[in-house]
Design an enzyme around this catalytic site. Structure first.
Site, PDB file in Angstrom:
ATOM      1  N   GLY A 210       0.846  -1.198   0.000  1.00 15.67           N
ATOM      2  CA  GLY A 210       0.000   0.000   0.000  1.00 15.67           C
ATOM      3  C   GLY A 210       0.876   1.241   0.000  1.00 15.67           C
ATOM      4  O   GLY A 210       1.156   1.805   1.055  1.00 15.67           O
ATOM      5  N   ALA A 211       1.339   1.635  -1.200  1.00 13.74           N
ATOM      6  CA  ALA A 211       2.287   2.756  -1.279  1.00 13.74           C
ATOM      7  C   ALA A 211       1.548   4.080  -1.476  1.00 13.74           C
ATOM      8  O   ALA A 211       1.860   4.855  -2.375  1.00 13.74           O
ATOM      9  CB  ALA A 211       3.288   2.506  -2.399  1.00 13.74           C
ATOM     10  N   GLY A 212       0.552   4.342  -0.616  1.00 13.22           N
ATOM     11  CA  GLY A 212      -0.107   5.650  -0.612  1.00 13.22           C
ATOM     12  C   GLY A 212       0.719   6.598   0.259  1.00 13.22           C
ATOM     13  O   GLY A 212       1.891   6.328   0.560  1.00 13.22           O
TER      14      GLY A 212
ATOM     15  N   LYS B 216      -9.925   7.205  16.855  1.00 13.67           N
ATOM     16  CA  LYS B 216      -9.674   7.743  15.508  1.00 13.67           C
ATOM     17  C   LYS B 216     -10.925   7.573  14.648  1.00 13.67           C
ATOM     18  O   LYS B 216     -11.326   8.473  13.902  1.00 13.67           O
ATOM     19  CB  LYS B 216      -8.456   7.016  14.905  1.00 13.67           C
ATOM     20  CG  LYS B 216      -8.105   7.404  13.480  1.00 13.67           C
ATOM     21  CD  LYS B 216      -7.086   8.526  13.464  1.00 13.67           C
ATOM     22  CE  LYS B 216      -6.867   9.245  12.166  1.00 13.67           C
ATOM     23  NZ  LYS B 216      -6.802   8.599  10.930  1.00 13.67           N
TER      24      LYS B 216
ATOM     25  N   ARG C 107       0.304  14.162  -1.045  1.00 15.30           N
ATOM     26  CA  ARG C 107       1.329  13.878  -2.063  1.00 15.30           C
ATOM     27  C   ARG C 107       1.188  14.861  -3.211  1.00 15.30           C
ATOM     28  O   ARG C 107       0.077  15.162  -3.627  1.00 15.30           O
ATOM     29  CB  ARG C 107       1.150  12.460  -2.611  1.00 15.30           C
ATOM     30  CG  ARG C 107       1.568  11.410  -1.611  1.00 15.30           C
ATOM     31  CD  ARG C 107       1.447  10.032  -2.162  1.00 15.30           C
ATOM     32  NE  ARG C 107       0.070   9.653  -2.433  1.00 15.30           N
ATOM     33  CZ  ARG C 107      -0.288   8.544  -3.040  1.00 15.30           C
ATOM     34  NH1 ARG C 107       0.637   7.697  -3.472  1.00 15.30           N
ATOM     35  NH2 ARG C 107      -1.556   8.253  -3.245  1.00 15.30           N
TER      36      ARG C 107
ATOM     37  N   ASN D 114      -6.929   3.267   8.236  1.00 15.10           N
ATOM     38  CA  ASN D 114      -8.085   3.939   8.822  1.00 15.10           C
ATOM     39  C   ASN D 114      -9.229   2.963   9.014  1.00 15.10           C
ATOM     40  O   ASN D 114      -9.267   1.910   8.384  1.00 15.10           O
ATOM     41  CB  ASN D 114      -8.590   5.029   7.863  1.00 15.10           C
ATOM     42  CG  ASN D 114      -7.910   6.353   8.118  1.00 15.10           C
ATOM     43  OD1 ASN D 114      -7.351   6.582   9.184  1.00 15.10           O
ATOM     44  ND2 ASN D 114      -7.960   7.225   7.121  1.00 15.10           N
TER      45      ASN D 114
ATOM     46  N   SER E 118      -9.591  13.114   4.059  1.00 14.52           N
ATOM     47  CA  SER E 118      -9.294  12.061   3.087  1.00 14.52           C
ATOM     48  C   SER E 118     -10.557  11.660   2.320  1.00 14.52           C
ATOM     49  O   SER E 118     -10.501  11.332   1.136  1.00 14.52           O
ATOM     50  CB  SER E 118      -8.678  10.849   3.790  1.00 14.52           C
ATOM     51  OG  SER E 118      -9.516  10.433   4.838  1.00 14.52           O
TER      52      SER E 118
HETATM   53  O1  KPL Z   1      -7.859  11.671   9.539  1.00  8.99           O
HETATM   54  C1  KPL Z   1      -8.407  12.583   8.946  1.00  8.99           C
HETATM   55  C2  KPL Z   1      -8.807  12.332   7.527  1.00  8.99           C
HETATM   56  O2  KPL Z   1      -8.906  13.255   6.751  1.00  8.99           O
HETATM   57  O3  KPL Z   1      -9.017  11.138   7.199  1.00  8.99           O
HETATM   58  C3  KPL Z   1      -8.705  13.864   9.647  1.00  8.99           C
HETATM   59  C4  KPL Z   1      -8.400  13.733  11.149  1.00  8.99           C
HETATM   60  C5  KPL Z   1     -10.155  14.239   9.485  1.00  8.99           C
HETATM   61  C6  KPL Z   1      -7.809  14.981   9.180  1.00  8.99           C
HETATM   62  O4  KPL Z   1      -8.094  15.426   7.897  1.00  8.99           O
END
Ligand code: KPL
Length: 303
Positions: free
Chosen positions: A7-9, A183, A133, A105, A253
């Site tokens: 996973g080269a993100g 998170k 990036r 995530n 993201s």
């Molecule tokens: O982890 C994040 C994401 O964008 O996935 C946050 C904490 C919202 C920061 O942009």
């Protein structure tokens, strides 16, 4: 030791550079020969912009199909929805006693990965490192953030090989599942709202979002509490406002994924919470509505 990175993100490349700086041998596992050509075109290195200069980290790269059997250390940094197929594709080449770290995530997917990877020890990490990036292998850091790492299954008490030397230091966290929920909770509040409204994280501090954000945070808290997780020492709403303030100029993201027509991580963020709420018979209508709205957009993109 030799870490292979699947996973080269942005986070995969950041950790390739951090592990290389910690004295580890590093190989990026790339999806196909086009990605490998792009890596060679980038001078076979990861570049990180710092104070107007670029630091260069020469690491190795190969395609998943070219990897040799006997991988001893594997870091998985794919998007959550890609992890099962990516891990399956490399699994025959991963030694039975290899150390595996999942740094991704969302929630829900780790459980499948742990099963798929048995009998190998698996750690999970959570990072708040901010990085974008400017091209595939050039990183623009936006805050070193904090990375916590802890045992998920079959692990010794220590950090995996080499991780104690990483800078900035990785925090060993015996309660990593709680950190994953923390998170997850913040992402479940910020990401879908910024993606739907096309706004920056910091905009969520505006009054127009107050009621929605407060309601969403209360729903998320009630799901976490029912599952036995303690989120923060203050209400989630206050924590989310603080993250929105600290990352005010970020495009989340999910906003990036949605605006670039890529599949988002909604299934493993608000989707995971919606499924958990249903199992626990908790009413969380706003989370469900946001999940359904983005999931519908995702499936339109992939149709
Ligand atoms: O982890 C994040 C994401 O964008 O996935 C946050 C904490 C919202 C920061 O942009």
């Amino acid at each position: 030791m030799h870490w292979h990175i699947l996973g080269a993100g942005a986070i995969g490349c950041l950790y390739a550079a951090r592990l290389a700086s910690a004295g580890c041998r590093v190989t990026l596992l790339l999806r196909n020969s086009q990605r490998l050509d792009a890596f060679h075109a980038a001078d076979s290195a990861i570049s990180i912009s710092r104070d107007g200069e670029y630091a260069r980290y020469a690491v190795a790269a190969q395609t998943v199909s070219d990897a040799e059997p006997g991988i001893s250390h594997l870091l998985v940094t794919t998007k959550a929805h890609e992890s099962e197929s990516a891990i399956s594709s490399i699994l025959p080449k991963v030694a039975a006693d290899a150390q595996v770290v999942l740094l991704q995530n969302g929630a829900g997917h780790q459980h499948h990965s742990v099963q798929l990877l048995a009998p190998r020890p698996v750690w999970a990490g959570v990072t708040t490192a901010g990085v974008r990036r400017s091209d595939s292998f050039t990183l623009l850091p936006a805050g070193a953030g904090t990375t916590r790492l802890g045992p998920l299954a079959r692990c010794p008490a220590s950090l995996p090989d080499g991780w104690a030397r990483i800078e900035p230091p990785v925090i060993a966290d015996a309660q990593i599942e709680n950190a994953i929920w923390q998170k997850l909770a913040v992402n479940a509040a910020i990401n879908p709202l910024t993606a739907i409204h096309g706004c920056l994280n910091g905009d969520l501090q505006n009054d127009q979002y107050r009621d929605t954000l407060e309601t969403l945070c209360r729903e998320i808290e009630s799901i976490a509490t029912r599952c036995g997780y303690h989120l923060f020492d203050r209400p989630l709403y206050e924590q989310v406002l603080e993250v929105a303030r600290q990352t005010a100029l970020n495009r989340s993201s999910m906003l990036e994924d949605v605006s670039q027509g890529r599949r988002s991580e909604i299934e493993f963020i608000n989707g995971f919470l919606a499924r958990t709420a249903r199992e626990q018979a908790i009413d969380a209508p706003l989370n469900l509505a946001l999940y359904e709205q983005i999931a519908a957009q995702d499936s339109k993109e992939s149709a």
